[in-house]
Design a protein around this motif. Structure first.
Motif, mmCIF file in Angstrom:
data_model
loop_
_atom_site.group_PDB
_atom_site.id
_atom_site.type_symbol
_atom_site.label_atom_id
_atom_site.label_comp_id
_atom_site.label_asym_id
_atom_site.label_seq_id
_atom_site.Cartn_x
_atom_site.Cartn_y
_atom_site.Cartn_z
ATOM 1 N N GLY A 56 0.971 -1.289 -0.215
ATOM 2 C CA GLY A 56 -0.013 0.041 0.098
ATOM 3 C C GLY A 56 0.788 1.342 0.161
ATOM 4 N N PRO A 57 0.310 2.512 -0.523
ATOM 5 C CA PRO A 57 1.106 3.669 -0.357
ATOM 6 C C PRO A 57 1.371 3.982 0.839
ATOM 7 N N ILE A 60 -0.547 6.615 2.910
ATOM 8 C CA ILE A 60 -1.624 6.316 3.523
ATOM 9 C C ILE A 60 -1.427 5.154 4.755
ATOM 10 N N ASN A 61 -0.506 4.344 4.639
ATOM 11 C CA ASN A 61 -0.107 3.646 5.664
ATOM 12 C C ASN A 61 0.110 4.440 6.939
ATOM 13 N N THR A 64 -2.670 6.231 8.409
ATOM 14 C CA THR A 64 -3.736 5.704 9.320
ATOM 15 C C THR A 64 -3.024 5.073 10.527
ATOM 16 N N ALA B 16 -3.144 -1.463 -4.386
ATOM 17 C CA ALA B 16 -2.936 -0.807 -3.149
ATOM 18 C C ALA B 16 -2.526 -1.968 -2.103
ATOM 19 N N ALA B 85 -8.051 2.955 -3.504
ATOM 20 C CA ALA B 85 -6.371 3.212 -3.384
ATOM 21 C C ALA B 85 -6.427 3.046 -1.916
ATOM 22 N N VAL B 86 -7.284 3.533 -1.212
ATOM 23 C CA VAL B 86 -7.033 3.812 0.508
ATOM 24 C C VAL B 86 -7.777 2.561 1.194
ATOM 25 N N SER B 89 -4.867 -0.574 2.658
ATOM 26 C CA SER B 89 -4.000 -0.105 3.324
ATOM 27 C C SER B 89 -4.627 0.195 4.918
ATOM 28 N N PHE B 90 -5.715 0.936 4.669
ATOM 29 C CA PHE B 90 -6.260 1.326 5.746
ATOM 30 C C PHE B 90 -6.635 0.176 6.661
ATOM 31 N N ILE B 92 -5.323 -3.010 6.510
ATOM 32 C CA ILE B 92 -4.075 -3.736 6.867
ATOM 33 C C ILE B 92 -3.343 -3.078 8.186
ATOM 34 N N ILE B 93 -3.237 -1.710 7.894
ATOM 35 C CA ILE B 93 -2.635 -1.018 8.919
ATOM 36 C C ILE B 93 -3.588 -0.815 10.117
ATOM 37 N N LEU B 94 -4.862 -0.763 10.181
ATOM 38 C CA LEU B 94 -5.742 -1.001 11.241
ATOM 39 C C LEU B 94 -5.426 -2.099 12.146
ATOM 40 N N ILE B 96 -2.727 -4.035 12.062
ATOM 41 C CA ILE B 96 -1.334 -3.864 12.853
ATOM 42 C C ILE B 96 -1.321 -3.046 13.728
#
Lengths: 188, 190
Positions: A56-57, A60-61, A64, B16, B85-86, B89-90, B92-94, B96
């Motif tokens: 992912g970009p 953005i990572n 978040t 993404a 695109a968002v 990531s949103f 996955i990172i959430l 993590i």
């Protein structure tokens, strides 16, 4: 920090980061890192490296992640939405403008030049990515110590696959990940 | 129309979720889907998108999503592509971030897999760059100008500034060409 303030702050970052997500790092450092602020330098460093290691970009990572730390779920939503909010208008308007005046001679010559610049930047991206994947670096200073055989091999395989077969890029990327997990711990 | 919106959302979500490093690393997948398969963009328009993403502030992936979405399906398209695109990531990172204290990025296989993806993506971008180069660098002026711009990028000049310089030199070059053609035309008349 309130959710609204987080949104506004990240809008500002979205407007300020020229040249992509990596510009976020200095902006975030100034705002969130240090004594009495949200993050310690070590924690921020870990957070950045996880953001870079996760698909992912990167921008953005990172947004978040920082958003979650400052305000849980709603914080991460506000930060991410804030970061891309200005883009929606700026990039959208730029494209609309190009579409509308496509046939105008001045626009034609502008696009002619812009395409040359864009082509140069794509070649530049190849070189940067080679530096990240094929050259080995050591330590914090990042001095080059040699060439990664497995990195080079994977790069060549993926180039040949996409150039000479009909295979989808998705499979090339997944295959590269699999090869990396096997070859890189073995060969370096 | 609804199909286009879905295609935009899904393609950018795929990009993404898979492409490591963001930015121009997504170019090969965009080219594959929108230029080669669906024919919704031409190779030249893809370069316009690259130019926009590098000049306008903001995350490159988001800039690309919005400009391509706008071209293919207007404002709704821009929104759909951006959401795609968002979203991965949103999520996955959430996940993590919730597990953050327990998670360490030091596992050799994890690191190896991602280093492998980066190397694979390098090969993909190289193939795209080759194709773009063949299309764009058609004459002496083009090759020399692109080489100078590349050298400037390697020297550390900001990409936005490089695009602006390229635009200015392109406009001047086109003026000179037009002037030469006009002059040659007059000369031929006499």
């Amino acid at each position: 920090m309130t959710i609204l303030l987080l949104f506004v702050n990240f809008c500002k970052f979205g407007l300020l980061c020229f040249g992509g997500g990596y510009m976020l790092i200095p902006l975030l450092t100034a705002e969130f890192v240090g004594p009495g602020k949200l993050l310690t330098p070590e924690r921020f460093g870990n957070l950045i490296s996880i953001s870079q290691l996760t698909p992912g970009p990167v921008g953005i990572n990172t947004a978040t992640f920082v958003g979650y730390i400052s305000g849980n779920f709603w914080g991460s939503l506000a930060a991410t939405a804030g970061l891309v909010f200005p883009t929606l208008f700026l990039a959208g308007l730029a494209m609309k403008f190009i579409i509308r005046y496509r046939e105008h001679p001045l626009m034609k010559s502008i696009l002619y030049g812009a395409r040359l610049g864009a082509a140069a930047l794509v070649v530049y991206a190849v070189l940067i990515f080679m530096q990240l994947s094929v050259l080995k670096r050591s330590g914090e200073s990042g001095t080059f110590t040699g060439v990664s055989c497995s990195g080079l091999l994977i790069m060549v395989i993926s180039f040949l696959l996409v150039k000479f077969s009909k295979i989808q890029t998705t499979w090339v990327i997944l295959l590269s990940g699999l090869l990396g997990a096997i070859l890189i711990p073995l060969l370096g | 129309m609804l199909y286009r919106l879905w295609l935009l959302f899904f393609t950018f979500a795929r990009i993404a979720a898979l492409v490591l490093g963001g930015g121009l690393a997504m170019l090969p997948v965009i080219e594959e889907t929108f230029v080669n398969k669906k024919k919704l963009l031409t190779a030249e328009e893809l370069l316009d998108v690259v130019a926009i993403t590098q000049t306008v502030p903001g995350i490159i992936a988001a800039n690309a999503a919005v400009s391509i979405g706008m071209k293919i399906a207007g404002f709704a398209g821009a929104l759909a592509a951006l959401a795609g695109a968002v979203l991965p990531s949103f999520v996955i990172i959430l996940i993590i971030a919730m597990l953050f204290p327990a998670l360490s990025p030091d596992n050799v296989y994890y690191l190896g897999a991602f280093a492998g993806i980066r190397a694979g993506v390098t090969g993909l971008i190289a193939a795209t760059a080759l194709k773009i180069g063949k299309k764009t660098l058609t004459g002496r002026f083009e090759v020399i100008a692109a080489a100078i711009l590349l050298a400037a990028a390697l020297y550390g000049v900001n990409p936005g500034f490089i695009i602006v310089t390229a635009v200015v030199s392109g406009v001047i070059y086109c003026r000179i060409c037009a002037w030469r053609v006009a002059k040659a035309g007059n000369g031929g008349g006499k």
